[in-house]
Design an enzyme around this catalytic site. Structure first.
Site, PDB file in Angstrom:
ATOM      1  CG  ASP A 206      -1.850   1.188   1.260  1.00  0.00           C
ATOM      2  OD1 ASP A 206      -2.189   1.609   0.129  1.00  0.00           O
ATOM      3  OD2 ASP A 206      -2.107   1.576   2.493  1.00  0.00           O
TER       4      ASP A 206
ATOM      5  CD  GLU B  15      -4.784   1.591  -2.450  1.00  0.00           C
ATOM      6  OE1 GLU B  15      -5.908   1.039  -1.702  1.00  0.00           O
ATOM      7  OE2 GLU B  15      -4.295   2.570  -1.939  1.00  0.00           O
TER       8      GLU B  15
ATOM      9  CG  ASP C 223      -0.477   3.343   5.875  1.00  0.00           C
ATOM     10  OD1 ASP C 223      -1.357   3.705   5.051  1.00  0.00           O
ATOM     11  OD2 ASP C 223      -0.139   4.077   6.878  1.00  0.00           O
TER      12      ASP C 223
END
Length: 169
Positions: free
Chosen positions: A11, A71, A143
Site C-alpha cells: 500500500d 494498490e 497501511d
C-alpha cells in the site's frame, strides 16, 4: 497438495508505505508478516524515495515473495499529493519488478469488494475482515492492514490474473 504461493501486498505512500506478506495454498491462507515503512519528512523527495526503495528491497529479500500486489493510485483534488503518491507508487512497482516478481495492480474498490464483499466499505471493516481471514495477523498501522488486504485480494484473483497475463503476452 496445492502449491504454496507467497504474496506481498504493498500500500504505497510517501510518508507511510504498508506491506503485508501471506502464504496462499489452495483455500488456505497464512499470515507471514506485515509492517509499515516510513520516510523521513525532513529529507528531500529523492532521499525519501530512496528510503522507501531500500526498505522494500530489504523486505523482499527477507521474505522472498513470489508475487506482488500493489494498490492502484487514485486521483484527488490535491495535485501535489497525488504526484507524491504516484512517485511512491512507482517505487512500490519498481522494487518487486527488479526482483523479477510479477506485479499486479488493484483498485481500492476491488480490494474492498474482495475482502469485505462490497466496494465502498470503511477501514474498520477491512481491518476486521483481515483479522477474520488471517487470525494470527498483527499489523502496526492501517497501511499494513491495507497491504494485507491487497495480498488477500490477489489470492482470490491470481488465477484469472495470471491467465490474463499469459493471454496478453
Amino acid at each position: 497438495m496445492a502449491e504454496t504461493i507467497r504474496i506481498i501486498g504493498i500500500d504505497p505512500g510517501l510518508r507511510r508505505t504498508g506491506w503485508g506478506v501471506i502464504d496462499f495454498s489452495g483455500n488456505r491462507l497464512q499470515f507471514v508478516a506485515a509492517g509499515t515503512l516510513t520516510s523521513d519528512a525532513r529529507c528531500d523527495l529523492a532521499s525519501r524515495l530512496c528510503q522507501l526503495y531500500k526498505g522494500l528491497t530489504d523486505i523482499l529479500h527477507q521474505f522472498m515473495p513470489q508475487e506482488a500486489a500493489v494498490e492502484h493510485v487514485f486521483v484527488n483534488k490535491d495535485a501535489t499529493a497525488t504526484l507524491k503518491l504516484g512517485q511512491a507508487r512507482a517505487i512500490a512497482l519498481l522494487a518487486p519488478a527488479q526482483a523479477n516478481l510479477p506485479v499486479f495492480e488493484y483498485a481500492p474498490n476491488k480490494v474492498k469488494k474482495s475482502v469485505i464483499g462490497v466496494g465502498h466499505g470503511d477501514k474498520e471493516q477491512i481491518h476486521m475482515m483481515v483479522k477474520v481471514l488471517l487470525p494470527r495477523a498483527e499489523f502496526d498501522s492501517s497501511d499494513a492492514a491495507d497491504a494485507l488486504a491487497l495480498a488477500l485480494c490477489h489470492s482470490t484473483h491470481r488465477i484469472g490474473a495470471s491467465y490474463h497475463a499469459r493471454i496478453m503476452a
